[in-house]
Every structure is written in C-alpha cells, then in structure tokens.
Design a protein around this motif. Structure first.
Motif, PDB file in Angstrom:
ATOM      1  N   LYS A  86       0.862  -1.184   0.000  1.00 14.43           N
ATOM      2  CA  LYS A  86       0.000   0.000   0.000  1.00 14.43           C
ATOM      3  C   LYS A  86       0.898   1.233   0.000  1.00 14.43           C
ATOM      4  O   LYS A  86       1.813   1.342   0.803  1.00 14.43           O
ATOM      5  CB  LYS A  86      -0.888   0.033   1.240  1.00 14.43           C
ATOM      6  CG  LYS A  86      -1.812  -1.145   1.365  1.00 14.43           C
ATOM      7  CD  LYS A  86      -3.023  -0.948   0.527  1.00 14.43           C
ATOM      8  CE  LYS A  86      -3.978  -2.095   0.791  1.00 14.43           C
ATOM      9  NZ  LYS A  86      -4.937  -2.266  -0.212  1.00 14.43           N
ATOM     10  N   ASP A  90      -2.497   5.533  -2.555  1.00 15.88           N
ATOM     11  CA  ASP A  90      -3.617   4.608  -2.705  1.00 15.88           C
ATOM     12  C   ASP A  90      -4.842   5.135  -1.956  1.00 15.88           C
ATOM     13  O   ASP A  90      -4.720   5.687  -0.858  1.00 15.88           O
ATOM     14  CB  ASP A  90      -3.255   3.222  -2.162  1.00 15.88           C
ATOM     15  CG  ASP A  90      -2.212   2.526  -3.030  1.00 15.88           C
ATOM     16  OD1 ASP A  90      -2.050   2.935  -4.187  1.00 15.88           O
ATOM     17  OD2 ASP A  90      -1.575   1.579  -2.537  1.00 15.88           O
ATOM     18  N   PRO A  91      -6.040   4.962  -2.522  1.00 12.87           N
ATOM     19  CA  PRO A  91      -7.241   5.494  -1.868  1.00 12.87           C
ATOM     20  C   PRO A  91      -7.567   4.822  -0.525  1.00 12.87           C
ATOM     21  O   PRO A  91      -8.146   5.456   0.350  1.00 12.87           O
ATOM     22  CB  PRO A  91      -8.357   5.237  -2.878  1.00 12.87           C
ATOM     23  CG  PRO A  91      -7.811   4.247  -3.842  1.00 12.87           C
ATOM     24  CD  PRO A  91      -6.324   4.350  -3.798  1.00 12.87           C
ATOM     25  N   ASP A  92      -7.185   3.567  -0.351  1.00 17.42           N
ATOM     26  CA  ASP A  92      -7.486   2.867   0.904  1.00 17.42           C
ATOM     27  C   ASP A  92      -6.294   2.820   1.856  1.00 17.42           C
ATOM     28  O   ASP A  92      -6.265   2.014   2.779  1.00 17.42           O
ATOM     29  CB  ASP A  92      -8.009   1.463   0.627  1.00 17.42           C
ATOM     30  CG  ASP A  92      -7.019   0.628  -0.165  1.00 17.42           C
ATOM     31  OD1 ASP A  92      -6.090   1.212  -0.768  1.00 17.42           O
ATOM     32  OD2 ASP A  92      -7.172  -0.599  -0.200  1.00 17.42           O
ATOM     33  N   PHE A  93      -5.341   3.733   1.659  1.00 20.59           N
ATOM     34  CA  PHE A  93      -4.158   3.780   2.519  1.00 20.59           C
ATOM     35  C   PHE A  93      -4.519   4.350   3.887  1.00 20.59           C
ATOM     36  O   PHE A  93      -5.196   5.367   4.000  1.00 20.59           O
ATOM     37  CB  PHE A  93      -3.085   4.664   1.866  1.00 20.59           C
ATOM     38  CG  PHE A  93      -1.861   4.853   2.713  1.00 20.59           C
ATOM     39  CD1 PHE A  93      -0.907   3.862   2.798  1.00 20.59           C
ATOM     40  CD2 PHE A  93      -1.671   6.022   3.439  1.00 20.59           C
ATOM     41  CE1 PHE A  93       0.230   4.033   3.576  1.00 20.59           C
ATOM     42  CE2 PHE A  93      -0.550   6.205   4.220  1.00 20.59           C
ATOM     43  CZ  PHE A  93       0.402   5.208   4.288  1.00 20.59           C
ATOM     44  N   ILE A  94      -4.095   3.655   4.949  1.00 17.24           N
ATOM     45  CA  ILE A  94      -4.267   4.117   6.324  1.00 17.24           C
ATOM     46  C   ILE A  94      -2.885   4.117   6.948  1.00 17.24           C
ATOM     47  O   ILE A  94      -2.183   3.110   6.922  1.00 17.24           O
ATOM     48  CB  ILE A  94      -5.220   3.200   7.118  1.00 17.24           C
ATOM     49  CG1 ILE A  94      -6.581   3.143   6.427  1.00 17.24           C
ATOM     50  CG2 ILE A  94      -5.355   3.686   8.549  1.00 17.24           C
ATOM     51  CD1 ILE A  94      -7.512   2.104   7.013  1.00 17.24           C
TER      52      ILE A  94
END
Length: 120
Positions: A86, A90-94
């Motif tokens: 990731k 990336d859009p779902d990166f936390i």
C-alpha cells in the motif's frame, strides 16, 4: 535459459520496434512454453510448470538453494511485495493501523523464554 533469451530478444535492435508493447515476463513465459513443447510436454503441463516456477513454496528451505535459485526466489518475493504494498497515494491507505489479535487459544511457552535459576 528462458530469461536470458527473452532479454536478448527484447533488446535486439531489429525486434525492438515490434516488442515495445510486450513485457519481458510475457516473453519469458513464451520461451518457457516453447521449451516445454519442444521437450514433449502438453500446454497444460508447461503452464503448470511455469506457474510452479513463479510461485514460492512456504515449506521450501531456502537455505538449501544455490545462489541462482535463491536470487530467483527473492525476485519473485519482491514482485509479490510490490504488488501488495500500500502506498500513500492509494485510496485505501491508512497510516497507523492498530490490530488486536484474539487470544482464544492458550499460548505455548518456549524453552528460551523461561527463566532459569542460572544467571549469565
């Protein structure tokens, strides 16, 4: 060696214009399939053999491999890592993920972490 043959074909000035859109991995697979066909293997057998060469067996002892095979396994691991990594964009990166693991089972103790009466 299929890898070397694919690199030579892709870098050959005569073929460069035709192979710009073809990845090196596709050429390696093509060479591997052709090699299997010339060796009398069916297409299914050649594809399965190629798939096995491109995956890592988690039970395999990498300490017993020679340098060439070890480098090949490391290259495969690097590709899988990069594919699954990731990135910040990336859009779902936390950034900071905290995970609690269930303690349903009793933990096994190891001999190395048990205190002994001897001091070192």
């Amino acid at each position: 060696d299929c890898i070397l043959a694919a690199e030579q074909l892709k870098n050959n000035p005569r073929h460069k214009a035709y192979l710009e859109g073809v990845s090196l991995r596709q050429l390696q697979k093509l060479y591997s399939l052709l090699k299997g066909h010339l060796g009398g293997e069916s297409l299914a057998e050649s594809l399965e053999k190629f798939r096995q060469e491109e995956t890592i067996d988690p039970e395999e002892d990498l300490n017993k491999l020679d340098d060439k095979e070890l480098a090949k396994r490391k290259s495969i691991m690097d590709k899988v890592f990069e594919k699954n990594r990731k990135k910040k964009d990336d859009p779902d990166f936390i950034y900071d993920i905290e995970v609690e693991f269930a303690q349903d089972e009793q933990l096994e103790s190891c001999g190395w972490d048990v205190e002994s009466g001897e001091e070192i």
